[in-house]
Design a protein around this motif. Structure first.
Motif, PDB file in Angstrom:
ATOM      1  N   SER A 176       0.819  -1.211   0.000  1.00  0.00           N
ATOM      2  CA  SER A 176       0.000   0.000   0.000  1.00  0.00           C
ATOM      3  C   SER A 176       0.853   1.262   0.000  1.00  0.00           C
ATOM      4  O   SER A 176       0.382   2.331  -0.369  1.00  0.00           O
ATOM      5  N   GLY A 177       2.122   1.142   0.403  1.00  0.00           N
ATOM      6  CA  GLY A 177       3.011   2.299   0.401  1.00  0.00           C
ATOM      7  C   GLY A 177       3.346   2.785  -0.997  1.00  0.00           C
ATOM      8  O   GLY A 177       3.828   3.903  -1.169  1.00  0.00           O
ATOM      9  N   GLY A 178       3.081   1.958  -2.013  1.00  0.00           N
ATOM     10  CA  GLY A 178       3.395   2.339  -3.376  1.00  0.00           C
ATOM     11  C   GLY A 178       2.289   3.092  -4.090  1.00  0.00           C
ATOM     12  O   GLY A 178       2.431   3.419  -5.275  1.00  0.00           O
ATOM     13  N   GLY A 179       1.186   3.350  -3.397  1.00  0.00           N
ATOM     14  CA  GLY A 179       0.103   4.104  -4.011  1.00  0.00           C
ATOM     15  C   GLY A 179      -0.840   3.248  -4.839  1.00  0.00           C
ATOM     16  O   GLY A 179      -0.738   2.017  -4.877  1.00  0.00           O
ATOM     17  N   ARG A 180      -1.767   3.920  -5.505  1.00  0.00           N
ATOM     18  CA  ARG A 180      -2.879   3.242  -6.172  1.00  0.00           C
ATOM     19  C   ARG A 180      -2.420   2.250  -7.234  1.00  0.00           C
ATOM     20  O   ARG A 180      -2.917   1.136  -7.306  1.00  0.00           O
ATOM     21  N   LYS A 181      -1.442   2.638  -8.066  1.00  0.00           N
ATOM     22  CA  LYS A 181      -1.006   1.747  -9.144  1.00  0.00           C
ATOM     23  C   LYS A 181      -0.398   0.456  -8.591  1.00  0.00           C
ATOM     24  O   LYS A 181      -0.663  -0.639  -9.095  1.00  0.00           O
ATOM     25  N   MET A 182       0.427   0.586  -7.546  1.00  0.00           N
ATOM     26  CA  MET A 182       1.036  -0.613  -6.970  1.00  0.00           C
ATOM     27  C   MET A 182      -0.014  -1.476  -6.277  1.00  0.00           C
ATOM     28  O   MET A 182       0.024  -2.703  -6.361  1.00  0.00           O
ATOM     29  N   ILE A 183      -0.956  -0.848  -5.602  1.00  0.00           N
ATOM     30  CA  ILE A 183      -2.021  -1.601  -4.938  1.00  0.00           C
ATOM     31  C   ILE A 183      -2.797  -2.414  -5.971  1.00  0.00           C
ATOM     32  O   ILE A 183      -3.069  -3.609  -5.770  1.00  0.00           O
ATOM     33  N   GLU A 184      -3.147  -1.769  -7.084  1.00  0.00           N
ATOM     34  CA  GLU A 184      -3.886  -2.470  -8.133  1.00  0.00           C
ATOM     35  C   GLU A 184      -3.073  -3.625  -8.706  1.00  0.00           C
ATOM     36  O   GLU A 184      -3.598  -4.712  -8.958  1.00  0.00           O
ATOM     37  N   ALA A 185      -1.775  -3.408  -8.882  1.00  0.00           N
ATOM     38  CA  ALA A 185      -0.919  -4.462  -9.429  1.00  0.00           C
ATOM     39  C   ALA A 185      -0.846  -5.667  -8.497  1.00  0.00           C
ATOM     40  O   ALA A 185      -0.921  -6.818  -8.933  1.00  0.00           O
ATOM     41  N   TYR A 186      -0.732  -5.413  -7.200  1.00  0.00           N
ATOM     42  CA  TYR A 186      -0.614  -6.502  -6.245  1.00  0.00           C
ATOM     43  C   TYR A 186      -1.947  -7.202  -5.990  1.00  0.00           C
ATOM     44  O   TYR A 186      -1.965  -8.358  -5.567  1.00  0.00           O
ATOM     45  N   GLN A 187      -3.032  -6.504  -6.208  1.00  0.00           N
ATOM     46  CA  GLN A 187      -4.331  -7.104  -5.943  1.00  0.00           C
ATOM     47  C   GLN A 187      -4.906  -7.840  -7.152  1.00  0.00           C
ATOM     48  O   GLN A 187      -5.991  -8.400  -7.073  1.00  0.00           O
ATOM     49  N   GLN A 188      -4.173  -7.871  -8.247  1.00  0.00           N
ATOM     50  CA  GLN A 188      -4.590  -8.672  -9.383  1.00  0.00           C
ATOM     51  C   GLN A 188      -4.402 -10.154  -9.060  1.00  0.00           C
ATOM     52  O   GLN A 188      -3.679 -10.531  -8.139  1.00  0.00           O
ATOM     53  N   ASP A 189      -5.046 -10.980  -9.844  1.00  0.00           N
ATOM     54  CA  ASP A 189      -5.024 -12.413  -9.574  1.00  0.00           C
ATOM     55  C   ASP A 189      -3.705 -13.084  -9.921  1.00  0.00           C
ATOM     56  O   ASP A 189      -3.408 -14.169  -9.421  1.00  0.00           O
ATOM     57  N   LYS A 190      -2.899 -12.482 -10.753  1.00  0.00           N
ATOM     58  CA  LYS A 190      -1.662 -13.128 -11.159  1.00  0.00           C
ATOM     59  C   LYS A 190      -0.696 -13.241  -9.975  1.00  0.00           C
ATOM     60  O   LYS A 190      -0.697 -12.396  -9.073  1.00  0.00           O
ATOM     61  N   PRO A 191       0.146 -14.283  -9.937  1.00  0.00           N
ATOM     62  CA  PRO A 191       1.079 -14.479  -8.822  1.00  0.00           C
ATOM     63  C   PRO A 191       2.033 -13.288  -8.679  1.00  0.00           C
ATOM     64  O   PRO A 191       2.448 -12.686  -9.665  1.00  0.00           O
ATOM     65  N   VAL A 192       2.362 -12.942  -7.446  1.00  0.00           N
ATOM     66  CA  VAL A 192       3.272 -11.836  -7.155  1.00  0.00           C
ATOM     67  C   VAL A 192       4.449 -12.375  -6.363  1.00  0.00           C
ATOM     68  O   VAL A 192       4.284 -13.203  -5.476  1.00  0.00           O
ATOM     69  N   SER A 193       5.627 -11.901  -6.671  1.00  0.00           N
ATOM     70  CA  SER A 193       6.833 -12.345  -5.964  1.00  0.00           C
ATOM     71  C   SER A 193       6.728 -12.042  -4.474  1.00  0.00           C
ATOM     72  O   SER A 193       6.120 -11.044  -4.059  1.00  0.00           O
TER      73      SER A 193
END
Length: 312
Positions: A148-165
């Motif tokens: 969440s510290g990365g702002g809206r774009k990062m939040i959206e990227a991490y909350q997508q269904d694709k696996p995240v490191s």
């Protein structure tokens, strides 16, 4: 009643601040409808009609907002990076040094601290003030934050269904925007080597500062380091220095250790035999690292109880 205007209130930090203040009868809110949020005339009126303005904007937009304020009675808390080392702004970390809380109370312009610097400075500033860490010491800082510290774009990227490191290092050019305030407010001659990272959890933060005891200006033990931190923060309402006896029993600390709260916990770990210490700060990047810090400063500036509305 204190009139509050959050410019940029639709962002993560702005929403968190509003949530903490929502039930407070001491405050009223100036709000703009979605269609008027970028209307310059409407913003100008809101900025100048507020008793306290909280800026949750990018740096350039924050500077633009400050330039629009003509009412000398309007006070400002800027959550951007723009004014954190500015001479005419008070740094909004009440625990930074003796008298900082009183400076915030009377300030017109307060720069809310960055999340990583809040942890770093709470660990390091007491030791530079005590003459333990030399002014010219080159420090290394390792830290990890919730996404969440990365702002809206990062939040959206991490909350997508694709696996995240599980761990993403960044700031690899060693030019992170938080470095100037870390150097300046720690009273260091050199910028620390700052290695931040992001983990796949929404909120939480750990900041690590390793030290070689042999490189310090004074001969100190882990107990000495702990005592300096404990004494410095003894009057704090949001920072807790964990007892050495407790830290010896800790085998690991999760990034979410203080998640969901507005407190910070400090730890002194180390290996006396090897002459090494590891200072650790645990906090919530959206709590004491952002919205919680802003509410603490609002309380001080408006004469309220410093802990009102905080989750401790």
């Amino acid at each position: 009643m204190t009139a509050i205007f959050i410019d940029g209130g639709a962002g993560t930090t702005g929403l968190e601040i509003r949530e903490r203040l929502a039930s407070r009868s001491e405050f009223s809110f100036i709000t703009l409808e979605e269609s008027r949020r970028k209307d310059q005339k409407a913003r100008h009126e809101a900025l100048n009609n507020a008793d306290i303005v909280i800026l949750c904007l990018p740096d350039d937009a924050a500077c633009e907002a400050v330039a629009m304020i003509e009412n000398p009675a309007t006070r400002v808390i800027d959550a951007s990076t723009a004014h954190r080392t500015a001479q005419d702004w008070i740094y909004g970390l009440p625990e930074l040094t003796k008298g900082q809380r009183e400076r915030i109370k009377s300030a017109r312009f307060v720069a809310n601290p960055g999340c990583y610097p809040s942890g770093f400075l709470s660990l390091v500033r007491p030791l530079t003030e005590a003459g333990v860490i030399p002014h010219d010491k080159m420090l290394t800082v390792h830290a990890v934050s919730g996404f969440s510290g990365g702002g809206r774009k990062m939040i959206e990227a991490y909350q997508q269904d694709k696996p995240v490191s599980a761990f993403n290092a960044y700031g690899l050019t060693l030019n992170h925007k938080h470095i100037p305030e870390m150097k300046y407010h720690a009273d260091l001659a050199h910028s620390p080597i700052f290695a931040p990272a992001v983990a796949p959890c929404y909120r939480g933060m750990l900041v690590h500062v390793p030290l070689s005891l042999a490189d310090l200006r004074k001969k100190v033990t882990l107990a000495d380091l702990h005592q300096i931190l404990a004494t410095h923060h003894q009057d704090s309402v949001t920072i807790r220095v964990q007892a050495l006896a407790e830290t010896t029993e800790i085998k690991q600390i999760q990034i979410e250790h203080c998640a969901g709260s507005d407190r910070m916990e400090l730890f002194v770990f180390g290996n006396e035999k090897n002459g090494q210490a590891l200072l650790v700060a645990a906090l919530d990047n959206l709590g004491k690292g952002a919205a919680g810090a802003a509410v603490q400063n609002i309380n001080l500036m408006s004469g309220c109880d410093e802990t009102a509305g905080l989750r401790l």
